[in-house]
Design a protein around this motif. Structure first.
Motif, PDB file in Angstrom:
ATOM      1  N   MET A   1       0.831  -1.195   0.000  1.00 40.82           N
ATOM      2  CA  MET A   1       0.000   0.000   0.000  1.00 40.82           C
ATOM      3  C   MET A   1       0.868   1.249   0.000  1.00 40.82           C
ATOM      4  O   MET A   1       2.006   1.219   0.450  1.00 40.82           O
ATOM      5  CB  MET A   1      -0.901   0.024   1.245  1.00 40.82           C
ATOM      6  N   ARG A   2       0.308   2.332  -0.433  1.00 42.20           N
ATOM      7  CA  ARG A   2       1.044   3.581  -0.449  1.00 42.20           C
ATOM      8  C   ARG A   2       0.845   4.308   0.862  1.00 42.20           C
ATOM      9  O   ARG A   2      -0.186   4.229   1.498  1.00 42.20           O
ATOM     10  CB  ARG A   2       0.574   4.445  -1.617  1.00 42.20           C
ATOM     11  N   LYS A   3       1.848   5.047   1.230  1.00 37.95           N
ATOM     12  CA  LYS A   3       1.777   5.792   2.475  1.00 37.95           C
ATOM     13  C   LYS A   3       1.610   7.267   2.157  1.00 37.95           C
ATOM     14  O   LYS A   3       2.344   7.831   1.376  1.00 37.95           O
ATOM     15  CB  LYS A   3       3.062   5.568   3.280  1.00 37.95           C
ATOM     16  N   LEU A   4       0.623   7.910   2.790  1.00 36.99           N
ATOM     17  CA  LEU A   4       0.334   9.309   2.543  1.00 36.99           C
ATOM     18  C   LEU A   4       1.156  10.172   3.483  1.00 36.99           C
ATOM     19  O   LEU A   4       1.149   9.966   4.677  1.00 36.99           O
ATOM     20  CB  LEU A   4      -1.145   9.574   2.791  1.00 36.99           C
ATOM     21  N   PHE A   5       1.837  11.156   2.910  1.00 34.16           N
ATOM     22  CA  PHE A   5       2.675  11.987   3.753  1.00 34.16           C
ATOM     23  C   PHE A   5       2.225  13.446   3.811  1.00 34.16           C
ATOM     24  O   PHE A   5       2.527  14.113   4.774  1.00 34.16           O
ATOM     25  CB  PHE A   5       4.121  11.975   3.250  1.00 34.16           C
ATOM     26  N   TYR A   6       1.583  13.901   2.782  1.00 32.75           N
ATOM     27  CA  TYR A   6       1.345  15.332   2.704  1.00 32.75           C
ATOM     28  C   TYR A   6      -0.134  15.658   2.783  1.00 32.75           C
ATOM     29  O   TYR A   6      -0.975  14.925   2.301  1.00 32.75           O
ATOM     30  CB  TYR A   6       1.912  15.922   1.404  1.00 32.75           C
ATOM     31  N   LEU A   7      -0.427  16.782   3.374  1.00 33.56           N
ATOM     32  CA  LEU A   7      -1.788  17.244   3.578  1.00 33.56           C
ATOM     33  C   LEU A   7      -1.875  18.683   3.107  1.00 33.56           C
ATOM     34  O   LEU A   7      -0.923  19.398   3.213  1.00 33.56           O
ATOM     35  CB  LEU A   7      -2.102  17.149   5.070  1.00 33.56           C
ATOM     36  N   ILE A   8      -3.051  19.089   2.627  1.00 33.74           N
ATOM     37  CA  ILE A   8      -3.213  20.471   2.229  1.00 33.74           C
ATOM     38  C   ILE A   8      -4.469  21.025   2.839  1.00 33.74           C
ATOM     39  O   ILE A   8      -5.472  20.362   2.862  1.00 33.74           O
ATOM     40  CB  ILE A   8      -3.302  20.625   0.719  1.00 33.74           C
ATOM     41  N   ILE A   9      -4.439  22.280   3.278  1.00 30.43           N
ATOM     42  CA  ILE A   9      -5.608  22.893   3.849  1.00 30.43           C
ATOM     43  C   ILE A   9      -6.039  24.016   2.926  1.00 30.43           C
ATOM     44  O   ILE A   9      -5.273  24.899   2.670  1.00 30.43           O
ATOM     45  CB  ILE A   9      -5.295  23.466   5.220  1.00 30.43           C
ATOM     46  N   LEU A  10      -7.287  23.996   2.441  1.00 32.02           N
ATOM     47  CA  LEU A  10      -7.752  24.970   1.487  1.00 32.02           C
ATOM     48  C   LEU A  10      -9.207  25.302   1.617  1.00 32.02           C
ATOM     49  O   LEU A  10      -9.922  24.737   2.389  1.00 32.02           O
ATOM     50  CB  LEU A  10      -7.594  24.452   0.057  1.00 32.02           C
ATOM     51  N   SER A  11      -9.637  26.177   0.667  1.00 28.60           N
ATOM     52  CA  SER A  11     -11.050  26.409   0.469  1.00 28.60           C
ATOM     53  C   SER A  11     -11.424  25.808  -0.868  1.00 28.60           C
ATOM     54  O   SER A  11     -12.537  25.400  -1.082  1.00 28.60           O
ATOM     55  CB  SER A  11     -11.369  27.890   0.437  1.00 28.60           C
ATOM     56  N   ALA A  12     -10.511  25.781  -1.840  1.00 32.24           N
ATOM     57  CA  ALA A  12     -10.769  25.100  -3.098  1.00 32.24           C
ATOM     58  C   ALA A  12      -9.476  25.001  -3.843  1.00 32.24           C
ATOM     59  O   ALA A  12      -8.875  25.983  -4.188  1.00 32.24           O
ATOM     60  CB  ALA A  12     -11.761  25.883  -3.930  1.00 32.24           C
ATOM     61  N   THR A  13      -8.990  23.799  -4.109  1.00 34.07           N
ATOM     62  CA  THR A  13      -7.726  23.659  -4.811  1.00 34.07           C
ATOM     63  C   THR A  13      -7.612  22.324  -5.473  1.00 34.07           C
ATOM     64  O   THR A  13      -8.534  21.538  -5.451  1.00 34.07           O
ATOM     65  CB  THR A  13      -6.557  23.854  -3.848  1.00 34.07           C
ATOM     66  N   ILE A  14      -6.432  22.037  -5.992  1.00 32.97           N
ATOM     67  CA  ILE A  14      -6.213  20.747  -6.640  1.00 32.97           C
ATOM     68  C   ILE A  14      -5.036  20.065  -5.982  1.00 32.97           C
ATOM     69  O   ILE A  14      -4.087  20.710  -5.575  1.00 32.97           O
ATOM     70  CB  ILE A  14      -5.954  20.920  -8.146  1.00 32.97           C
ATOM     71  N   GLY A 288      -5.691  28.861   3.757  1.00 29.98           N
ATOM     72  CA  GLY A 288      -5.157  27.509   3.706  1.00 29.98           C
ATOM     73  C   GLY A 288      -4.474  27.191   2.394  1.00 29.98           C
ATOM     74  O   GLY A 288      -4.087  28.063   1.627  1.00 29.98           O
ATOM     75  N   GLY A 289      -4.346  25.903   2.096  1.00 37.29           N
ATOM     76  CA  GLY A 289      -3.681  25.442   0.891  1.00 37.29           C
ATOM     77  C   GLY A 289      -3.029  24.103   1.106  1.00 37.29           C
ATOM     78  O   GLY A 289      -3.539  23.250   1.828  1.00 37.29           O
ATOM     79  N   TYR A 290      -1.877  23.927   0.532  1.00 37.57           N
ATOM     80  CA  TYR A 290      -1.196  22.645   0.575  1.00 37.57           C
ATOM     81  C   TYR A 290      -0.650  22.340   1.966  1.00 37.57           C
ATOM     82  O   TYR A 290       0.049  23.143   2.575  1.00 37.57           O
ATOM     83  CB  TYR A 290      -0.037  22.630  -0.428  1.00 37.57           C
ATOM     84  N   VAL A 291      -0.935  21.133   2.439  1.00 38.48           N
ATOM     85  CA  VAL A 291      -0.426  20.695   3.727  1.00 38.48           C
ATOM     86  C   VAL A 291       1.084  20.556   3.682  1.00 38.48           C
ATOM     87  O   VAL A 291       1.774  20.825   4.667  1.00 38.48           O
ATOM     88  CB  VAL A 291      -1.060  19.363   4.133  1.00 38.48           C
ATOM     89  N   SER A 292       1.610  20.143   2.554  1.00 38.84           N
ATOM     90  CA  SER A 292       3.064  20.006   2.439  1.00 38.84           C
ATOM     91  C   SER A 292       3.756  21.353   2.675  1.00 38.84           C
ATOM     92  O   SER A 292       4.852  21.407   3.239  1.00 38.84           O
ATOM     93  CB  SER A 292       3.442  19.459   1.060  1.00 38.84           C
ATOM     94  N   THR A 293       3.112  22.447   2.265  1.00 37.38           N
ATOM     95  CA  THR A 293       3.676  23.774   2.522  1.00 37.38           C
ATOM     96  C   THR A 293       3.543  24.135   3.994  1.00 37.38           C
ATOM     97  O   THR A 293       4.432  24.775   4.572  1.00 37.38           O
ATOM     98  CB  THR A 293       2.988  24.827   1.629  1.00 37.38           C
ATOM     99  N   ALA A 294       2.430  23.717   4.620  1.00 36.89           N
ATOM    100  CA  ALA A 294       2.272  23.928   6.065  1.00 36.89           C
ATOM    101  C   ALA A 294       3.355  23.167   6.828  1.00 36.89           C
ATOM    102  O   ALA A 294       3.911  23.667   7.819  1.00 36.89           O
ATOM    103  CB  ALA A 294       0.885  23.476   6.520  1.00 36.89           C
ATOM    104  N   SER A 382      -7.729  26.375   8.113  1.00 45.21           N
ATOM    105  CA  SER A 382      -7.183  25.145   7.593  1.00 45.21           C
ATOM    106  C   SER A 382      -5.673  24.990   7.756  1.00 45.21           C
ATOM    107  O   SER A 382      -5.172  24.735   8.824  1.00 45.21           O
ATOM    108  CB  SER A 382      -7.602  25.006   6.140  1.00 45.21           C
ATOM    109  N   ALA A 383      -4.929  25.096   6.650  1.00 43.85           N
ATOM    110  CA  ALA A 383      -3.478  24.903   6.726  1.00 43.85           C
ATOM    111  C   ALA A 383      -2.841  25.925   7.655  1.00 43.85           C
ATOM    112  O   ALA A 383      -1.825  25.646   8.285  1.00 43.85           O
ATOM    113  CB  ALA A 383      -2.860  24.991   5.343  1.00 43.85           C
ATOM    114  N   SER A 384      -3.435  27.114   7.741  1.00 47.02           N
ATOM    115  CA  SER A 384      -2.945  28.113   8.695  1.00 47.02           C
ATOM    116  C   SER A 384      -3.115  27.604  10.117  1.00 47.02           C
ATOM    117  O   SER A 384      -2.201  27.679  10.949  1.00 47.02           O
ATOM    118  CB  SER A 384      -3.712  29.428   8.522  1.00 47.02           C
ATOM    119  N   GLU A 385      -4.307  27.088  10.411  1.00 49.31           N
ATOM    120  CA  GLU A 385      -4.573  26.569  11.745  1.00 49.31           C
ATOM    121  C   GLU A 385      -3.738  25.318  12.023  1.00 49.31           C
ATOM    122  O   GLU A 385      -3.301  25.086  13.154  1.00 49.31           O
ATOM    123  CB  GLU A 385      -6.059  26.269  11.896  1.00 49.31           C
TER     124      GLU A 385
END
Length: 532
Positions: A1-14, A288-294, A382-385
């Motif tokens: 299985m793949r392991k998830l490492f990154y999270l993003i916090i947003l209002s609308a993104t890809i 918010g936005g990308y969790v990896s950036t957070a 989100s990512a800010s919090e």
């Protein structure tokens, strides 16, 4: 299985900008009598898919009714996107938060009945978090008594945008919009608000008259344009005396790694060269936005002693943990490095497989910080919090919050492709490294000056530019460092008052439409290098 490492916090993104997407309508369920018809219009099948995916991946999926009871195809709207959002709004009202009087977890006080986090997008905002926008590049905001104000100010300006080129600055007063002045600009929650929305959001040209702090005025006519987003709007170093150097920066969006990291590195290099001892991170409008950036920002701020310690953990619903969210097999992506296809079903959704450590690997600059202040408002989400929550347990940093209660979004999501749409509904919650399972659950926001969130409650000051030491919220951080605490007199913290904090955000319509679809969330992103 793949392991998830990154999270993003947003209002609308890809989430995966470089992935090829196999967008499918999925009009089938897990079986049984509660199974929708496989016939119907394309919109009917999309509505079915919205519900069926929610049954499996929505964080509060156990609260949802049956397909037969919910009747996905019964929802309508002014257009297809509106009809789908109406369905999503309805889906989000079934969960109950016992810590908020059993209101839905997605309860949004300014607009009860609407989803606080979930939304469906046609892809129009996907580019923003990857560092590209196509608009005027500023945001307007009413200040003063929201029931009787004509005072509209420039809330922020993106560097390199049409507004920046035209000379707009935060705090400038807008006295005319397309020739309309006076009471024609009064906040009324109706006609005048709609006028501003249409002039600012739904038009490609706008004419403004602006008044500077020195009371001189000038006129500008702007056209929308595409520009690269610099999420760092301002960097300033202030000498607070007694050997204390304060580094201040405005971070307005957690854009993608490629876009954000060079800008953050530049800011922190400046702080290191100046010998900064204390840091002020202005997230007051960061949705918010990308969790990896957070994660990256958290690692920049954290001391080296925290390396390898837990930063935060993801918690997914039990259906996903137990690998029963079979519809995720339809969400096909392609690894940009190997070009091999994979699906969201292939991931490991356990807590053990989704605990993120602090790491200084790849961090070019380290600061030895004594205090970290976060400036926050109801637009901080989100990512800010997430970033704030990551750092709160680190006693060495003496984290304080200054401003008003944040938006309240401890959950995040990844994109679900359904036909030509992208659906974002919470699939996970995050918790930090605090003892006994970590802290999270800030659904009603983080309130400065409370037991969990030390700091000072104070309203926004839109009359001053970012980085101005006399701007109230930044000024409170400086006063703290000079005196060892926040002022206690009400005069010291009074300013515009709660009634004057961003009247433009008093309604869902104004809050979303005047600044485009502001993303308030965090997006989960897998580490492609971990694909097996």
């Amino acid at each position: 299985m793949r392991k998830l490492f990154y999270l993003i916090i947003l209002s609308a993104t890809i989430v995966f900008a470089s992935c090829s997407k196999d967008k499918k309508i999925t009009p089938d369920n897990t079986g049984g009598t509660d199974q929708p018809s496989k016939t119907g219009s394309t919109l009917d099948l999309i509505k079915d898919s919205v519900f069926l995916y929610a049954q499996q991946v929505y964080y509060w999926n156990t609260s949802l009714p049956t397909y037969a009871a919910f009747k996905p195809r019964s929802f309508s709207g002014a257009n297809d996107l509106d009809a789908l959002q109406t369905e999503i709004d309805a889906l989000t009202q079934y969960s109950k938060n016992p810590e908020n009087d059993n209101k839905p977890y997605e309860y949004y006080a300014p607009a009860p009945g609407y989803a606080k986090y979930s939304f469906i997008d046609d892809g129009s905002v996907s580019g923003e978090l990857n560092g590209v926008k196509g608009d005027f590049g500023f945001a307007p905001v009413w200040i003063g008594d929201i029931n009787n104000t004509t005072d509209i100010r420039v809330k922020y300006v993106y560097p390199g945008s049409p507004a920046d080129v035209a000379g707009l600055k935060r705090g400038y007063q807008i006295t005319a919009i397309n020739g309309r002045t006076g009471d024609g600009l009064k906040y009324d929650g109706g006609t005048n608000v709609n006028f501003l929305i249409n002039a600012y959001t739904n038009s490609s040209n706008i004419t403004l008259t602006l008044k500077k702090p020195d009371l001189t005025t000038f006129n500008v006519t702007m056209s929308t344009a595409t520009y690269n987003v610099n999420p760092v709007l301002n960097t300033t170093v202030v000498d607070a005396g007694n050997g204390k150097k304060v580094g201040y920066f405005v971070f307005n969006s957690f854009t993608s790694d490629a876009n954000a990291r060079p800008k953050l590195n530049e800011a922190f290099a400046k702080f290191a060269a100046a010998g900064v001892t204390d840091l002020v991170v202005d997230l007051r409008y960061n949705g918010g936005g990308y969790v990896s950036t957070a994660e990256y920002l958290s690692n920049l701020i954290a001391p080296a002693s925290k390396t390898s310690g837990t930063m935060f953990s993801y918690y997914f619903n039990q259906t996903m943990v137990d690998r029963k969210a079979t519809l995720l097999k339809n969400q096909v992506r392609k690894d940009p490095d190997t070009q091999k296809p994979y699906t969201y079903f292939d991931f490991d959704y356990s807590v053990a497989g989704n605990t993120v450590p602090f790491s200084k690997d790849g961090i070019p600059t380290s600061l030895n910080l004594n205090h970290v202040f976060f400036i926050v408002t109801g637009s901080t989400a989100s990512a800010s919090e997430l970033t704030i929550n990551n750092l709160l347990p680190i006693s060495q940093l003496n984290v304080n919050l200054i401003g008003t209660t944040t938006y309240g979004k401890p959950v995040g999501f990844f994109d679900i492709d359904i036909n030509k749409y992208e659906m974002y509904i919470p699939q996970f919650e995050t918790k930090n490294s605090a003892p006994n399972g970590g802290n999270g659950g800030y659904y009603t926001g983080m309130t400065p000056g409370t037991a969990k969130y030390p700091g000072k409650l104070a309203s926004d000051d839109v009359t001053k530019d970012f980085g101005d030491p006399t701007e109230k919220l930044f000024g409170l951080a400086i006063k703290y460092l000079q005196s060892g605490g926040f002022p206690t007199s009400t005069q010291a913290v009074q300013g515009l008052g709660e009634s004057s904090v961003n009247a433009i955000e008093q309604s869902r319509k104004v809050g979303i439409e005047t600044e485009g679809k502001i993303f308030r969330g965090m997006i989960y992103k897998n580490n492609h290098a971990s694909h097996k």
